[in-house]
Design a protein around this motif. Structure first.
Motif, mmCIF file in Angstrom:
data_model
loop_
_atom_site.group_PDB
_atom_site.id
_atom_site.type_symbol
_atom_site.label_atom_id
_atom_site.label_comp_id
_atom_site.label_asym_id
_atom_site.label_seq_id
_atom_site.Cartn_x
_atom_site.Cartn_y
_atom_site.Cartn_z
ATOM 1 N N PRO A 51 18.615 -3.008 -5.877
ATOM 2 C CA PRO A 51 18.187 -1.828 -6.630
ATOM 3 C C PRO A 51 16.753 -1.443 -6.259
ATOM 4 O O PRO A 51 16.037 -2.204 -5.613
ATOM 5 N N ARG A 52 16.339 -0.284 -6.685
ATOM 6 C CA ARG A 52 14.951 0.146 -6.488
ATOM 7 C C ARG A 52 14.088 -0.578 -7.520
ATOM 8 O O ARG A 52 14.340 -0.521 -8.724
ATOM 9 N N LEU A 53 13.069 -1.269 -7.033
ATOM 10 C CA LEU A 53 12.114 -1.963 -7.885
ATOM 11 C C LEU A 53 10.864 -1.099 -7.955
ATOM 12 O O LEU A 53 10.296 -0.744 -6.923
ATOM 13 N N VAL A 54 10.423 -0.747 -9.156
ATOM 14 C CA VAL A 54 9.266 0.129 -9.324
ATOM 15 C C VAL A 54 8.150 -0.639 -10.020
ATOM 16 O O VAL A 54 8.378 -1.273 -11.059
ATOM 17 N N THR B 296 -6.487 3.758 0.452
ATOM 18 C CA THR B 296 -7.034 3.759 -0.900
ATOM 19 C C THR B 296 -8.509 3.356 -0.840
ATOM 20 O O THR B 296 -9.029 3.029 0.234
ATOM 21 N N ALA B 297 -9.156 3.329 -1.982
ATOM 22 C CA ALA B 297 -10.549 2.888 -2.048
ATOM 23 C C ALA B 297 -10.679 1.433 -1.597
ATOM 24 O O ALA B 297 -11.725 1.016 -1.111
ATOM 25 N N GLU B 298 -9.602 0.650 -1.720
ATOM 26 C CA GLU B 298 -9.601 -0.756 -1.307
ATOM 27 C C GLU B 298 -9.155 -0.936 0.141
ATOM 28 O O GLU B 298 -9.068 -2.056 0.630
ATOM 29 N N GLY B 299 -8.824 0.134 0.810
ATOM 30 C CA GLY B 299 -8.312 0.060 2.180
ATOM 31 C C GLY B 299 -6.854 0.487 2.213
ATOM 32 O O GLY B 299 -6.322 1.015 1.248
ATOM 33 N N TRP B 300 -6.207 0.248 3.339
ATOM 34 C CA TRP B 300 -4.794 0.629 3.503
ATOM 35 C C TRP B 300 -3.927 -0.305 2.678
ATOM 36 O O TRP B 300 -4.032 -1.523 2.788
ATOM 37 N N ARG B 301 -3.054 0.273 1.849
ATOM 38 C CA ARG B 301 -2.166 -0.512 1.003
ATOM 39 C C ARG B 301 -0.742 0.036 1.092
ATOM 40 O O ARG B 301 -0.523 1.232 1.220
ATOM 41 N N MET B 302 0.207 -0.877 0.985
ATOM 42 C CA MET B 302 1.622 -0.514 0.988
ATOM 43 C C MET B 302 1.958 0.160 -0.334
ATOM 44 O O MET B 302 1.538 -0.306 -1.398
ATOM 45 N N VAL B 303 2.719 1.256 -0.253
ATOM 46 C CA VAL B 303 3.189 1.927 -1.466
ATOM 47 C C VAL B 303 4.713 1.950 -1.534
ATOM 48 O O VAL B 303 5.278 2.240 -2.586
ATOM 49 N N ALA B 304 5.380 1.643 -0.413
ATOM 50 C CA ALA B 304 6.844 1.607 -0.403
ATOM 51 C C ALA B 304 7.330 0.713 0.729
ATOM 52 O O ALA B 304 6.750 0.697 1.818
ATOM 53 N N HIS B 305 8.393 -0.033 0.441
ATOM 54 C CA HIS B 305 9.105 -0.834 1.443
ATOM 55 C C HIS B 305 10.583 -0.630 1.148
ATOM 56 O O HIS B 305 11.039 -0.886 0.037
ATOM 57 N N HIS B 306 11.325 -0.124 2.125
ATOM 58 C CA HIS B 306 12.755 0.138 1.941
ATOM 59 C C HIS B 306 13.490 -0.465 3.118
ATOM 60 O O HIS B 306 13.271 -0.073 4.261
#
Length: 150
Positions: free
Chosen positions: A53-56, A120-130
């Motif tokens: 399932p999609r985990l949010v 982001t302000a913290e650097g490159w961050r993952m926002v999605a993995h599919h």
């Protein structure tokens, strides 16, 4: 040592490639703190594992990876990376080569995954993995396949 690992992943600010490398290294070590340091803190981040399932949200994503790591590290190596990048976002489509140890020996599966990163302000961050359901063999025509969507 987990604190040092988390700090090194959190210090990534160079490129989306650096964050992707840290993500796959954390998978291979089964290091949940380093893995979660690759993710954005945004409430809307999401993850879809093959057939799942999609985990949010980071809580749901962390719980799923903790459950997976309970069976050991995940030996996934990205290959055949295709990228679409801009100043503040990057989309990487990768062929993941997954190694699974069975009583008969090492087995391999191949999964197509799409990883999305935001700067982001913290650097490159993952926002999605599919990730798609796996196959026993790598697709030979991965880079040249043209399909019509209906």
């Amino acid at each position: 040592m987990p604190t040092k690992t988390k700090l090194s992943a959190a210090a990534l600010g160079g490129t989306a490639d650096d964050t992707e490398a840290a993500f796959y290294e954390a998978l291979q070590r089964g290091d949940i703190d380093a893995l979660m340091a690759c993710w954005s803190d945004d409430d809307e981040v999401f993850c879809v594992h093959p057939g799942g399932p999609r985990l949010v949200g980071t809580g749901a994503i962390r719980a799923a990876f903790e459950q997976m790591f309970a069976n050991g590290a995940i030996h996934a190596s990205p290959a055949r990376v295709r990228k679409v990048e801009s100043l503040a976002s990057a989309v990487h489509n990768v062929l993941e080569r997954i190694e699974v140890l069975t009583p008969e020996g090492a087995r391999h599966a191949f999964v197509l995954a799409t990883n999305v990163y935001h700067k982001t302000a913290e650097g490159w961050r993952m926002v999605a993995h599919h990730a798609s359901p796996g196959t026993a063999q790598a697709p030979d025509d991965l880079d040249n396949t043209r399909q019509t969507l209906h």
